[in-house]
Scaffold this motif. Sequence first.
Motif, PDB file in Angstrom:
ATOM      1  N   ILE A 139       0.834  -1.206   0.000  1.00 41.42           N
ATOM      2  CA  ILE A 139       0.000   0.000   0.000  1.00 41.42           C
ATOM      3  C   ILE A 139       0.863   1.248   0.000  1.00 41.42           C
ATOM      4  CG2 ILE A 139      -1.778   1.268   1.248  1.00 41.42           C
ATOM      5  CD1 ILE A 139      -2.752  -1.419   2.347  1.00 41.42           C
ATOM      6  N   GLU A 140       0.605   2.129  -0.950  1.00 42.19           N
ATOM      7  CA  GLU A 140       1.359   3.376  -1.081  1.00 42.19           C
ATOM      8  C   GLU A 140       0.870   4.404  -0.056  1.00 42.19           C
ATOM      9  OE1 GLU A 140       3.742   4.787  -2.915  1.00 42.19           O
ATOM     10  OE2 GLU A 140       4.307   3.039  -4.084  1.00 42.19           O
ATOM     11  N   PRO A 141       1.781   5.018   0.699  1.00 46.06           N
ATOM     12  CA  PRO A 141       1.345   6.029   1.667  1.00 46.06           C
ATOM     13  C   PRO A 141       0.952   7.346   1.018  1.00 46.06           C
ATOM     14  CG  PRO A 141       3.732   5.823   1.698  1.00 46.06           C
ATOM     15  CD  PRO A 141       3.220   4.738   0.783  1.00 46.06           C
ATOM     16  N   SER A 142       1.469   7.611  -0.184  1.00 47.26           N
ATOM     17  CA  SER A 142       1.158   8.860  -0.873  1.00 47.26           C
ATOM     18  C   SER A 142       0.624   8.542  -2.265  1.00 47.26           C
ATOM     19  CB  SER A 142       2.396   9.754  -0.955  1.00 47.26           C
ATOM     20  OG  SER A 142       3.444   9.078  -1.614  1.00 47.26           O
ATOM     21  N   GLN A 143       0.320   9.567  -3.031  1.00 42.67           N
ATOM     22  CA  GLN A 143      -0.294   9.377  -4.337  1.00 42.67           C
ATOM     23  C   GLN A 143       0.681   8.697  -5.310  1.00 42.67           C
ATOM     24  OE1 GLN A 143      -0.312  12.172  -2.605  1.00 42.67           O
ATOM     25  NE2 GLN A 143      -2.465  12.574  -2.196  1.00 42.67           N
TER      26      GLN A 143
ATOM     27  N   PRO B 272      -6.058  -8.237   3.953  1.00 44.61           N
ATOM     28  CA  PRO B 272      -4.770  -8.908   3.721  1.00 44.61           C
ATOM     29  C   PRO B 272      -3.682  -7.962   3.223  1.00 44.61           C
ATOM     30  CG  PRO B 272      -6.558 -10.270   2.880  1.00 44.61           C
ATOM     31  CD  PRO B 272      -7.164  -8.944   3.243  1.00 44.61           C
ATOM     32  N   ALA B 273      -4.044  -7.002   2.370  1.00 44.89           N
ATOM     33  CA  ALA B 273      -3.047  -6.044   1.875  1.00 44.89           C
ATOM     34  C   ALA B 273      -2.580  -5.124   2.993  1.00 44.89           C
ATOM     35  CB  ALA B 273      -3.631  -5.227   0.725  1.00 44.89           C
ATOM     36  N   ILE B 274      -3.491  -4.696   3.865  1.00 50.58           N
ATOM     37  CA  ILE B 274      -3.094  -3.860   5.005  1.00 50.58           C
ATOM     38  C   ILE B 274      -2.096  -4.607   5.884  1.00 50.58           C
ATOM     39  CG2 ILE B 274      -3.923  -2.955   7.215  1.00 50.58           C
ATOM     40  CD1 ILE B 274      -6.354  -1.894   5.793  1.00 50.58           C
ATOM     41  N   LEU B 275      -2.391  -5.860   6.191  1.00 50.83           N
ATOM     42  CA  LEU B 275      -1.536  -6.611   7.106  1.00 50.83           C
ATOM     43  C   LEU B 275      -0.202  -6.975   6.453  1.00 50.83           C
ATOM     44  CD1 LEU B 275      -4.227  -8.837   8.838  1.00 50.83           C
ATOM     45  CD2 LEU B 275      -3.366  -6.589   9.489  1.00 50.83           C
ATOM     46  N   ARG B 276      -0.231  -7.268   5.170  1.00 47.47           N
ATOM     47  CA  ARG B 276       1.036  -7.544   4.478  1.00 47.47           C
ATOM     48  C   ARG B 276       1.896  -6.286   4.430  1.00 47.47           C
ATOM     49  NH1 ARG B 276       1.748  -7.732  -0.941  1.00 47.47           N
ATOM     50  NH2 ARG B 276      -0.502  -7.589  -1.242  1.00 47.47           N
TER      51      ARG B 276
ATOM     52  N   ALA C 216     -11.873 -11.490  10.775  1.00 48.91           N
ATOM     53  CA  ALA C 216     -10.911 -12.426  11.354  1.00 48.91           C
ATOM     54  C   ALA C 216     -10.420 -13.426  10.309  1.00 48.91           C
ATOM     55  CB  ALA C 216     -11.553 -13.155  12.533  1.00 48.91           C
ATOM     56  N   ALA C 217     -11.311 -13.844   9.418  1.00 50.14           N
ATOM     57  CA  ALA C 217     -10.918 -14.792   8.380  1.00 50.14           C
ATOM     58  C   ALA C 217      -9.859 -14.205   7.455  1.00 50.14           C
ATOM     59  CB  ALA C 217     -12.148 -15.216   7.569  1.00 50.14           C
ATOM     60  N   MET C 218      -9.854 -12.881   7.287  1.00 46.36           N
ATOM     61  CA  MET C 218      -8.917 -12.234   6.364  1.00 46.36           C
ATOM     62  C   MET C 218      -7.549 -11.979   6.982  1.00 46.36           C
ATOM     63  SD  MET C 218     -10.447 -11.985   3.544  1.00 46.36           S
ATOM     64  CE  MET C 218     -12.079 -12.047   2.831  1.00 46.36           C
ATOM     65  N   THR C 219      -7.356 -12.288   8.246  1.00 49.26           N
ATOM     66  CA  THR C 219      -6.089 -11.973   8.919  1.00 49.26           C
ATOM     67  C   THR C 219      -5.109 -13.140   8.920  1.00 49.26           C
ATOM     68  OG1 THR C 219      -6.908 -12.676  11.105  1.00 49.26           O
ATOM     69  CG2 THR C 219      -7.313 -10.389  10.463  1.00 49.26           C
ATOM     70  N   GLY C 220      -5.400 -14.193   8.163  1.00 52.58           N
ATOM     71  CA  GLY C 220      -4.689 -15.456   8.302  1.00 52.58           C
ATOM     72  C   GLY C 220      -3.180 -15.400   8.287  1.00 52.58           C
ATOM     73  N   ALA C 221      -2.593 -14.743   7.293  1.00 60.90           N
ATOM     74  CA  ALA C 221      -1.150 -14.816   7.106  1.00 60.90           C
ATOM     75  C   ALA C 221      -0.373 -13.763   7.889  1.00 60.90           C
ATOM     76  CB  ALA C 221      -0.821 -14.683   5.619  1.00 60.90           C
ATOM     77  N   ALA C 222      -1.049 -12.948   8.691  1.00 62.87           N
ATOM     78  CA  ALA C 222      -0.389 -11.799   9.314  1.00 62.87           C
ATOM     79  C   ALA C 222       0.346 -12.129  10.608  1.00 62.87           C
ATOM     80  CB  ALA C 222      -1.417 -10.706   9.596  1.00 62.87           C
ATOM     81  N   ARG C 223       0.098 -13.318  11.182  1.00 63.48           N
ATOM     82  CA  ARG C 223       0.723 -13.708  12.450  1.00 63.48           C
ATOM     83  C   ARG C 223       0.457 -12.634  13.518  1.00 63.48           C
ATOM     84  NH1 ARG C 223       4.817 -13.371   9.135  1.00 63.48           N
ATOM     85  NH2 ARG C 223       6.136 -12.259  10.616  1.00 63.48           N
ATOM     86  N   LEU C 224      -0.806 -12.278  13.678  1.00 61.96           N
ATOM     87  CA  LEU C 224      -1.173 -11.265  14.658  1.00 61.96           C
ATOM     88  C   LEU C 224      -0.973 -11.787  16.073  1.00 61.96           C
ATOM     89  CD1 LEU C 224      -4.504  -9.824  13.215  1.00 61.96           C
ATOM     90  CD2 LEU C 224      -2.235  -8.777  13.116  1.00 61.96           C
ATOM     91  N   ASP C 225      -0.540 -10.904  16.938  1.00 67.75           N
ATOM     92  CA  ASP C 225      -0.494 -11.207  18.363  1.00 67.75           C
ATOM     93  C   ASP C 225      -1.896 -11.055  18.969  1.00 67.75           C
ATOM     94  OD1 ASP C 225       1.243 -11.241  21.075  1.00 67.75           O
ATOM     95  OD2 ASP C 225      -0.345  -9.744  21.241  1.00 67.75           O
TER      96      ASP C 225
END
Length: 603
Positions: A157-161, A434-438, A498-507
Amino acid sequence: MDEDLLCSLYGTACPPAPARRIAVGKLSFELVEGNLRGLRVGGVEVIRAVQYLVRDSGWGTMIPQIVDLSVSENASVAEVRYKARCSSPDGARLDYEASIVATGNSLDFSVTACALDDLKTNRLGFCVLHPAALAGAGLTVEHGDGRVERACFPDLIEPSQPFTDIAEMIHEQDGITVICRLSGDSFEMEDQRNWSDASYKTYVRPLAKPWPYVVPAGSVDRQSVSIAVAGQADCPAGGGGEPVELTMGASIGVMPRIGLVLTPEDARAMAIHRAAFSDLGVQDLLLSLAAHRGEGLAELAAFAHGVNDLPQRRTLECVIPGGEDPHAELRDVAAQVADAGLKLDAIAVYPAPDLMSTPPGSAWPPCPALADVYAAARAAFPGLPVGGGTFAYFTELNRKHPPLGSVDFVSHATCPIVHAADDLSVMQSLEAIPAILRSGRAIIGDKPYRLGPVTIAMRHNPYGAAAKANPEGARIPMADEDPRQDGAFAAAWTIGYAAMTGAARLDTLTFGALTGPRGVIGEGGRRPVFEAVKALAALAGAARHACGSSAPQRVVGLAAGGRVIAVNLTAAVQTVRAGSGLLTLEPFAFAEVQDFSALSGCA
């Protein structure tokens, strides 16, 4: 749909905005409140939306009052025409006339607007949304000066334009070439996945220009979006009636701890809701203290009285004034914590100047260096893990990275109604998680990742003075209260999230609050979302597997601890195939797949 059913699904008897499907040749789209969404070629969505929007000075959307709507269709052309009026919060008016003309391979959306009064606005004009599924796909951009740039839709995800001064965009998708031409003003693109919108937004008027600005009375503005398509879809269009198939994939770690935010008011109400809270079974409590607004000993004492005897991990989420001496500010908080007798397991600290968004190109407000803030927290709370990141949304983390050597964990929140609040947009926001967490992992590396609070309603508005009051219980962006929290919709969205957080290894994954507008308990008792959070909390720490879906826009699954939960993300009944078995899910319902062994064999 009767009122009782509407209330059970959406928490309100007000039905979703009607959508009229329009098709001509291989081209189809939906007309919703005067705007276009879901432009498809042979069933493939190539443009998520084309919207004409007027934003007020707090980035709220002025809702148009549409009159003289006419729609005509035949085998070769479809035409939509209407008039509309927008009014700003101070009563200034803007009238416009809109025209949408579609053929089998083109669409033109044009608007002529006239300000009847001096109108203060942050944005006036078109937004074009490309689907988030185009991440990494090739994109050709023609700029206003005629220069041609060959690039890609951003993957991380790009932080700017990523693109500015846009006159035309061309992309290819599933055998289809899509040309989007923009005229009438200067356009640029932002990566809306920052805010969990599942799209890339190309919008009018660069953010580098001053805002808000005034459109003088009597001035006329003309803009248009023209889309041309060529080719045929390589993939067949799904009819939507076939069962959704769930499949088990590889091991992806363990389920995160599940948490709730507690305000001081929640802590004071804990005695009333102690039995329900115990039944909920969450593992974490995020105790929210607004020290920058004068909260202190009384609020901390309420926390101590309400939670000291509970087994959950307790983290103090503390917003400090962020003046010149963060050490003094945090020493004061630590002294009050001690006086209150509050037992803590961790502290997360956020300086108040960072509560407000700083868009690209804007000057950052004066603020202590984050490394100094975190050092002050360690000195004031020796031995406690110190967290940082942002009190707000991923956007702000993406634009201001914390010094990783100074923190023990990183956190941020999300909110799906920053830009749009209709049911489809809120459910589609799950596609962006998923894109946010990646992208979050790319920033924070292996640091423990605590995500949340995650709610539909907005608890904090980084883009205006405050979240919008919503006394009528409407579906509006940036609202501090959302009616769907009372319905099955919020429960389905929560399981889907919750289903979309799979690969993020969230604490940790924190959902909302105990009570109040974002709570799992409402005035009538346990909300449907209570059962969703309870189901997730029961899986915390369990081994997790990837769970695939043949139609993730309709049904997704979560596999952990030898169990699979399937959730229907739509307002229609869905049939789910898991191994050799079939499961019927009512609208926005979730249920456990019984034949886990058969599903395991589908990996």
